[in-house]
Motif scaffolding. Structure first.
Motif, PDB file in Angstrom:
ATOM      1  N   TYR A 100       9.902   8.022   4.227  1.00 19.29           N
ATOM      2  CA  TYR A 100      10.191   9.182   5.072  1.00 19.29           C
ATOM      3  C   TYR A 100      10.574   8.805   6.501  1.00 19.29           C
ATOM      4  N   ASP A 119       3.770  -5.968   9.028  1.00 20.26           N
ATOM      5  CA  ASP A 119       4.534  -4.875   8.414  1.00 20.26           C
ATOM      6  C   ASP A 119       5.308  -4.098   9.482  1.00 20.26           C
ATOM      7  N   THR A 120       4.636  -3.811  10.588  1.00 19.65           N
ATOM      8  CA  THR A 120       5.277  -3.075  11.681  1.00 19.65           C
ATOM      9  C   THR A 120       6.506  -3.820  12.193  1.00 19.65           C
ATOM     10  N   GLU A 134       5.092   5.128   2.118  1.00 16.83           N
ATOM     11  CA  GLU A 134       5.330   6.468   2.667  1.00 16.83           C
ATOM     12  C   GLU A 134       6.052   6.396   4.015  1.00 16.83           C
ATOM     13  N   VAL A 135       5.642   5.468   4.862  1.00 16.13           N
ATOM     14  CA  VAL A 135       6.294   5.300   6.169  1.00 16.13           C
ATOM     15  C   VAL A 135       7.761   4.949   5.998  1.00 16.13           C
ATOM     16  N   LEU A 172      -0.230   0.381  11.061  1.00 18.16           N
ATOM     17  CA  LEU A 172      -0.015  -0.576   9.980  1.00 18.16           C
ATOM     18  C   LEU A 172      -0.333  -1.991  10.457  1.00 18.16           C
ATOM     19  N   GLU A 208       0.821  -1.211   0.000  1.00 13.19           N
ATOM     20  CA  GLU A 208       0.000   0.000   0.000  1.00 13.19           C
ATOM     21  C   GLU A 208       0.858   1.266   0.000  1.00 13.19           C
ATOM     22  N   PRO A 209       0.408   2.327  -0.676  1.00 10.98           N
ATOM     23  CA  PRO A 209       1.154   3.588  -0.702  1.00 10.98           C
ATOM     24  C   PRO A 209       1.466   4.140   0.677  1.00 10.98           C
ATOM     25  N   GLU A 210       0.546   3.935   1.640  1.00 12.80           N
ATOM     26  CA  GLU A 210       0.798   4.475   2.973  1.00 12.80           C
ATOM     27  C   GLU A 210       1.950   3.742   3.678  1.00 12.80           C
ATOM     28  N   VAL A 211       2.136   2.467   3.364  1.00 12.93           N
ATOM     29  CA  VAL A 211       3.273   1.727   3.921  1.00 12.93           C
ATOM     30  C   VAL A 211       4.565   2.222   3.286  1.00 12.93           C
ATOM     31  N   GLN A 249       9.182   7.240   8.880  1.00 12.74           N
ATOM     32  CA  GLN A 249       8.177   7.529   9.896  1.00 12.74           C
ATOM     33  C   GLN A 249       7.978   6.317  10.807  1.00 12.74           C
TER      34      GLN A 249
END
Length: 241
Positions: free
Chosen positions: A161, A172-173, A157-158, A168, A152-155, A163
């Protein structure tokens, strides 16, 4: 009179220093470790020591320049059935050390396509490694692949950057924390290791660690030869300022 003037100047100067050093509202609680800042680099021509054909510090090896073992490896790379992309990029440098290159190429093929890792997990691990190594070529080559694999794009992104992995999926975390700690710290904590074993199992975690190491090696090679992106590829990885 002079002494009085001098005293006034001292008072005024002390006030100015006090005002200049006064904290802004809320700054007492500001973090001592601010979030990293990044910039997306632009393509602005190649450095002078870059070969225009290979886009690196080493020229491409051509088939006719190689011995029998080298030609055999070259043919493996250009064969569409091998799931490779020719001799541009990392594979081209295997031809400078063909005996090692054959083993490394086969290990790379296995870890990417035959090890049993699902594509989404594999690409997350590769992106994490590229991010920690600031490997622009690797990241730009794999971001679109990761999206195609369902990451996913939000993953992304993390990871991109750096983050905190909040909100999540647990797996993944754990993988994000495992890879970051593995590449940043002197030791991996028992807690992080046990969490990773719980999520992936011992066998798969070892395979994931092999994959991470494989892409650390690749990123170091690309860094040594200063591998450049193709002129039509925009860099996607933000670099630390």
């Amino acid at each position: 009179m002079k002494q009085k003037v001098f005293s006034v100047l001292i008072v005024l100067l002390s006030g100015a220093i006090f005002l200049g050093c006064s904290p802004t509202p809320g700054s007492e609680e500001a973090s001592s470790s601010p979030a990293p800042t990044f910039r997306i680099p632009s393509q602005q021509g190649m450095p002078p020591d870059i070969d225009p054909e290979s886009r690196s510090r080493l020229p491409l090896k051509h088939r006719e320049d190689l011995d029998a073992d080298g030609q055999d490896l070259y043919d493996f790379f250009v064969n569409p059935a091998s799931r490779t992309e020719g001799v541009m990029g990392p594979r081209g440098f295997y031809l400078y050390s063909t005996r090692a290159g054959r083993h490394l190429a086969l290990a790379n093929e296995y870890l990417r396509f035959e090890s049993g890792l699902d594509a989404r997990t594999r690409e997350l691990a590769i992106l994490l490694t590229a991010r920690e190594m600031n490997a622009q070529y690797q990241w730009t080559a794999h971001e679109s692949t990761a999206l195609e694999a369902g990451l996913e794009p939000e993953v992304i992104e993390v990871v991109k950057y750096k983050q905190e992995p909040e909100g999540l999926k647990e797996q993944d975390t754990v993988l994000i924390r495992y890879t970051r700690e593995l590449l940043r710290e002197t030791e991996l904590s028992s807690e992080t290791f046990s969490q990773a074993v719980k999520e992936f199992g011992e066998d798969q975690l070892v395979t994931l660690t092999f994959l991470i190491g494989n892409y650390v090696r690749t990123s170091l090679t690309l860094k040594a030869v200063n591998m450049q992106l193709a002129s039509d590829r925009e860099p996607l990885l933000p670099m630390p300022e």
